[in-house]
Design a protein around this motif. Structure first.
Motif, PDB file in Angstrom:
ATOM      1  N   GLU A 109     -76.697 -50.591 -31.056  1.00 24.91           N
ATOM      2  CA  GLU A 109     -77.482 -49.575 -31.629  1.00 24.91           C
ATOM      3  C   GLU A 109     -78.063 -49.864 -32.972  1.00 24.91           C
ATOM      4  O   GLU A 109     -77.555 -50.488 -33.861  1.00 24.91           O
ATOM      5  N   LEU A 110     -79.436 -49.464 -32.941  1.00 25.77           N
ATOM      6  CA  LEU A 110     -80.134 -49.770 -34.217  1.00 25.77           C
ATOM      7  C   LEU A 110     -79.563 -48.646 -35.400  1.00 25.77           C
ATOM      8  O   LEU A 110     -79.279 -47.620 -35.161  1.00 25.77           O
ATOM      9  N   ASN A 111     -79.388 -49.244 -36.319  1.00 22.69           N
ATOM     10  CA  ASN A 111     -78.901 -48.508 -37.454  1.00 22.69           C
ATOM     11  C   ASN A 111     -79.715 -47.277 -37.726  1.00 22.69           C
ATOM     12  O   ASN A 111     -81.057 -47.395 -37.675  1.00 22.69           O
ATOM     13  N   LYS A 112     -78.982 -46.115 -37.963  1.00 20.90           N
ATOM     14  CA  LYS A 112     -79.818 -44.962 -38.041  1.00 20.90           C
ATOM     15  C   LYS A 112     -80.880 -44.807 -39.336  1.00 20.90           C
ATOM     16  O   LYS A 112     -81.741 -44.031 -39.220  1.00 20.90           O
ATOM     17  N   ALA A 154     -81.438 -55.692 -26.559  1.00 23.51           N
ATOM     18  CA  ALA A 154     -80.081 -55.497 -26.519  1.00 23.51           C
ATOM     19  C   ALA A 154     -79.456 -53.975 -27.002  1.00 23.51           C
ATOM     20  O   ALA A 154     -78.526 -53.556 -26.605  1.00 23.51           O
ATOM     21  N   ALA A 155     -80.537 -53.288 -27.842  1.00 26.97           N
ATOM     22  CA  ALA A 155     -80.336 -51.826 -28.177  1.00 26.97           C
ATOM     23  C   ALA A 155     -80.419 -51.044 -26.887  1.00 26.97           C
ATOM     24  O   ALA A 155     -80.014 -49.768 -26.714  1.00 26.97           O
ATOM     25  N   GLY A 192     -90.157 -62.427 -30.105  1.00 30.70           N
ATOM     26  CA  GLY A 192     -89.063 -62.945 -29.440  1.00 30.70           C
ATOM     27  C   GLY A 192     -88.047 -62.075 -30.345  1.00 30.70           C
ATOM     28  O   GLY A 192     -87.022 -61.775 -29.576  1.00 30.70           O
ATOM     29  N   ILE A 193     -87.782 -62.168 -31.756  1.00 35.37           N
ATOM     30  CA  ILE A 193     -86.874 -61.451 -32.359  1.00 35.37           C
ATOM     31  C   ILE A 193     -87.029 -59.968 -32.021  1.00 35.37           C
ATOM     32  O   ILE A 193     -85.757 -59.344 -31.693  1.00 35.37           O
ATOM     33  N   PHE A 194     -88.283 -59.505 -32.289  1.00 37.59           N
ATOM     34  CA  PHE A 194     -88.263 -57.800 -31.906  1.00 37.59           C
ATOM     35  C   PHE A 194     -87.895 -57.606 -30.581  1.00 37.59           C
ATOM     36  O   PHE A 194     -87.010 -56.668 -30.324  1.00 37.59           O
ATOM     37  N   GLY A 195     -88.502 -58.262 -29.400  1.00 42.24           N
ATOM     38  CA  GLY A 195     -88.234 -58.126 -28.195  1.00 42.24           C
ATOM     39  C   GLY A 195     -86.717 -58.257 -27.960  1.00 42.24           C
ATOM     40  O   GLY A 195     -85.969 -57.300 -27.085  1.00 42.24           O
ATOM     41  N   GLY A 196     -85.969 -59.123 -28.394  1.00 37.99           N
ATOM     42  CA  GLY A 196     -84.581 -59.326 -28.000  1.00 37.99           C
ATOM     43  C   GLY A 196     -83.662 -58.338 -28.744  1.00 37.99           C
ATOM     44  O   GLY A 196     -82.770 -57.988 -28.267  1.00 37.99           O
TER      45      GLY A 196
END
Length: 281
Positions: free
Chosen positions: A153-156, A146-147, A138-142
């Motif tokens: 964006e996911l932190n580089k 979102a990204a 759930g957390i990973f998929g959410g």
């Protein structure tokens, strides 16, 4: 929201309406920058009492007020209202409320039958899978969605494997998991005890899994750090940043040729020593 919708039997709409009015007033006071504990504490107690008497679980009042707190700092502020309240409430919450809840709610006899039943009954198996698999996905998929579909964006400096490892930590459930279990099976003491055992076992599995995943990620970042610090040609610049520099490769070739020549000399010396005839006895 789940507690409010699925675990409410009878509603007192008058009390619920009063709680809603109190929450609206709470929001307006925050929006206009009104300060003072003597304003918010009595109001929060009234909202809590009205929510409790409405039939909706009183924790919803605290959640709603927490969500309304502003967590961004305005000009001239050293801390936002959310940070300030969190700083004030943390000792009470972490030092008293959570330990007391654990003391009164987590008592369960971890007998062999109870643990064996965790993997045979659908209720308890669902708890374990919900903690270990459901929360992680759930957390990973959410986060991924979102990204993928918003401006987030996911932190580089992070990889998706890092997000997955951290998401698995969420499976370590306790207070809310126990609360939901008690509300879901109220009146069935045996099932509640098995649910508690499932929460503890699921949390243990999640802790071990997240520990392994995070350990692997730490090892990976340690390897990257060592690669970024390695400077075999002693040029003062890490080797990883010189891969496109011909001079680097020439220096490394010279270093390896020197090492190869040294190993040839050692091989010749070892060969000469082994071919030397033994002295007579």
């Amino acid at each position: 929201l789940i507690i409010a919708v699925f675990f409410t039997d009878d509603l007192d709409f008058l009390a619920l309406g009063g709680a809603a009015v109190g929450l609206a007033l709470f929001h307006l006071l925050l929006r206009f920058g009104v300060r003072g504990w003597y304003v918010y504490v009595p109001l929060a107690l009234v909202i809590w009492g009205l929510m409790y008497n409405s039939g909706v679980h009183a924790t919803i009042a605290g959640v709603a007020m927490g969500l309304m707190l502003r967590c961004t700092r305005r000009e001239g502020e050293t801390r936002s209202p959310g940070e300030h309240i969190e700083h004030l409430v943390r000792p009470l919450s972490a030092g008293i409320a959570v330990p007391l809840f654990a003391l009164f709610s987590a008592g369960v006899s971890l007998k062999g039958e109870a643990l064996a039943g965790v993997f045979t009954r659908p209720e308890t198996l669902g708890v374990v899978l919900g903690l270990v698999v459901g929360k992680t996905l759930g957390i990973f998929g959410g986060t991924y969605l979102a990204a993928r579909f918003t401006k987030a964006e996911l932190n580089k400096d992070l990889a998706w494997a890092d997000v997955f490892a951290v998401a698995s930590l969420a499976g370590i459930g306790f207070t809310v998991s126990l609360l939901i279990g008690e509300l879901s099976f109220a009146g069935d003491a045996d099932t509640v005890n098995e649910i508690k055992a499932a929460v503890l076992l699921g949390s243990l599995i999640a802790a071990v899994l997240s520990g392994v995943l995070l350990k692997l990620r730490v090892r990976r970042y340690r390897e990257l750090y060592e690669a970024e610090e390695r400077d075999e040609d002693a040029s003062g610049v890490p080797d990883i940043y010189e891969q496109d520099d011909p001079g680097y490769h020439l220096r490394m070739a010279a270093i390896h040729e020197e090492k190869a020549a040294e190993h040839r000399r050692l091989a010749e010396r070892a060969g000469a020593a082994s071919n030397k005839p033994d002295s007579p006895a």
